[in-house]
Structure formats: C-alpha cells, structure tokens
Motif scaffolding. Structure first.
Motif, short mmCIF file in Angstrom:
data_model
loop_
_atom_site.label_atom_id
_atom_site.label_comp_id
_atom_site.label_asym_id
_atom_site.label_seq_id
_atom_site.Cartn_x
_atom_site.Cartn_y
_atom_site.Cartn_z
N PHE A 139 0.83 -1.21 0.00
CA PHE A 139 0.00 0.00 0.00
C PHE A 139 0.87 1.27 0.00
N SER A 140 1.99 1.22 -0.68
CA SER A 140 2.91 2.36 -0.68
C SER A 140 2.34 3.52 -1.50
N GLU A 141 2.65 4.74 -1.02
CA GLU A 141 2.22 5.93 -1.74
C GLU A 141 2.85 5.98 -3.13
N ALA A 142 4.08 5.53 -3.22
CA ALA A 142 4.77 5.54 -4.52
C ALA A 142 3.99 4.72 -5.54
N GLU A 143 3.51 3.57 -5.14
CA GLU A 143 2.74 2.72 -6.07
C GLU A 143 1.40 3.37 -6.38
N MET A 144 0.77 4.00 -5.40
CA MET A 144 -0.51 4.69 -5.64
C MET A 144 -0.32 5.82 -6.64
N ARG A 145 0.82 6.50 -6.58
CA ARG A 145 1.09 7.60 -7.51
C ARG A 145 1.30 7.11 -8.94
N ARG A 146 1.68 5.84 -9.09
CA ARG A 146 1.90 5.29 -10.44
C ARG A 146 0.60 4.89 -11.14
N ILE A 147 -0.51 4.96 -10.45
CA ILE A 147 -1.78 4.57 -11.06
C ILE A 147 -2.06 5.48 -12.25
N SER A 148 -2.28 4.89 -13.39
CA SER A 148 -2.54 5.69 -14.58
C SER A 148 -4.03 5.79 -14.89
N LEU A 149 -4.83 4.98 -14.24
CA LEU A 149 -6.27 5.03 -14.47
C LEU A 149 -6.89 6.09 -13.57
N ALA A 168 -14.43 12.05 -15.58
CA ALA A 168 -13.75 10.75 -15.56
C ALA A 168 -13.30 10.40 -16.96
N ASP A 169 -12.30 9.52 -17.04
CA ASP A 169 -11.86 9.03 -18.35
C ASP A 169 -13.05 8.43 -19.07
N ASP A 170 -13.09 8.56 -20.41
CA ASP A 170 -14.19 7.99 -21.18
C ASP A 170 -14.36 6.50 -20.89
N ALA A 171 -13.27 5.77 -20.86
CA ALA A 171 -13.35 4.33 -20.64
C ALA A 171 -13.85 4.01 -19.24
N ASP A 172 -13.56 4.88 -18.26
CA ASP A 172 -13.99 4.64 -16.90
C ASP A 172 -15.47 4.93 -16.69
N SER A 173 -16.08 5.67 -17.61
CA SER A 173 -17.46 6.06 -17.42
C SER A 173 -18.41 5.32 -18.37
N LEU A 174 -17.99 4.17 -18.85
CA LEU A 174 -18.84 3.39 -19.74
C LEU A 174 -20.09 2.93 -19.01
N ASP A 175 -21.23 3.25 -19.54
CA ASP A 175 -22.49 2.77 -18.97
C ASP A 175 -22.96 1.64 -19.86
#
Length: 109
Positions: free
Chosen positions: A63-73, A99-106
């Motif tokens: 649960f490192s902050e560094a890994e959380m910062r690498r999230i690209s989604l 939100a990203d288009d892909a993240d908001s797919l209904d």
C-alpha cells in the motif's frame, strides 16, 4: 503488517484474474464480427483487467504511496488520492473534473 502473507496472496489472485480477463478479451477480439458488435464490452473487459492489475500492484507494494502515484487510471487514482499524505496540496494529475471515457462506460443501462 502491510506485507502479510494474506495481502501477498490477495495481490497474486488479483494479478491472475487481471491476466485471465485480459486473455478472455483477446480471444473475443479474434472474432472480428463479435469485436465489431461488442467493442464497448471489450473495452470494459480491458478496463477491469487494468484496474485489477493496478490494485494488485498497490497491495503487493504494501500500500505504498509511490505505487498509488503510479496509477494511470484516473478512476482509481482519484479514489486513492485521499490516502496520500500530500493529497490536499497537489491535485490529481490529469484531473479535469470528468472521468476518463473508458472509466465512465455505462454498458448495462
């Protein structure tokens, strides 16, 4: 505590599921007619796999902050922003209010 075997096992399962879901999407994409008819669903399958791999990486890294910062989604990054110490001082990169288009797919309206 953060690198407990149960978290490592959880990260491995999430990673495996991401790989399996991605492989399923690849098989479905081989059928051009199916892919043409179900592009949004195939994009959703890919997004699910990406989210699972990102979560697996965060858990595996304790649960490192560094890994959380690498999230690209963007959808995941925005959720984890509150868990970073300097989150209040620095906005989420690329956040423009939508939100990203892909993240908001209904898909299942």
């Amino acid at each position: 505590m953060l690198h407990e075997p149960k978290f490592t096992a959880m990260a491995e399962v999430l990673g495996e599921l991401g790989t399996e879901i991605e492989a399923l999407g690849e098989v479905l994409c081989r059928d051009e007619d199916f892919a043409a008819r179900h592009m949004r669903e195939l994009q959703a399958i890919d997004l699910i796999a990406q989210k699972q791999r990102a979560l697996a990486a965060i858990i595996a890294a304790g649960f490192s902050e560094a890994e959380m910062r690498r999230i690209s989604l963007e959808a995941l990054r925005a959720r984890f922003c509150g868990f970073m110490e300097d989150a209040a001082d620095s906005p989420v990169e690329g956040q423009g209010g939508a939100a990203d288009d892909a993240d908001s797919l209904d898909l299942w309206e």
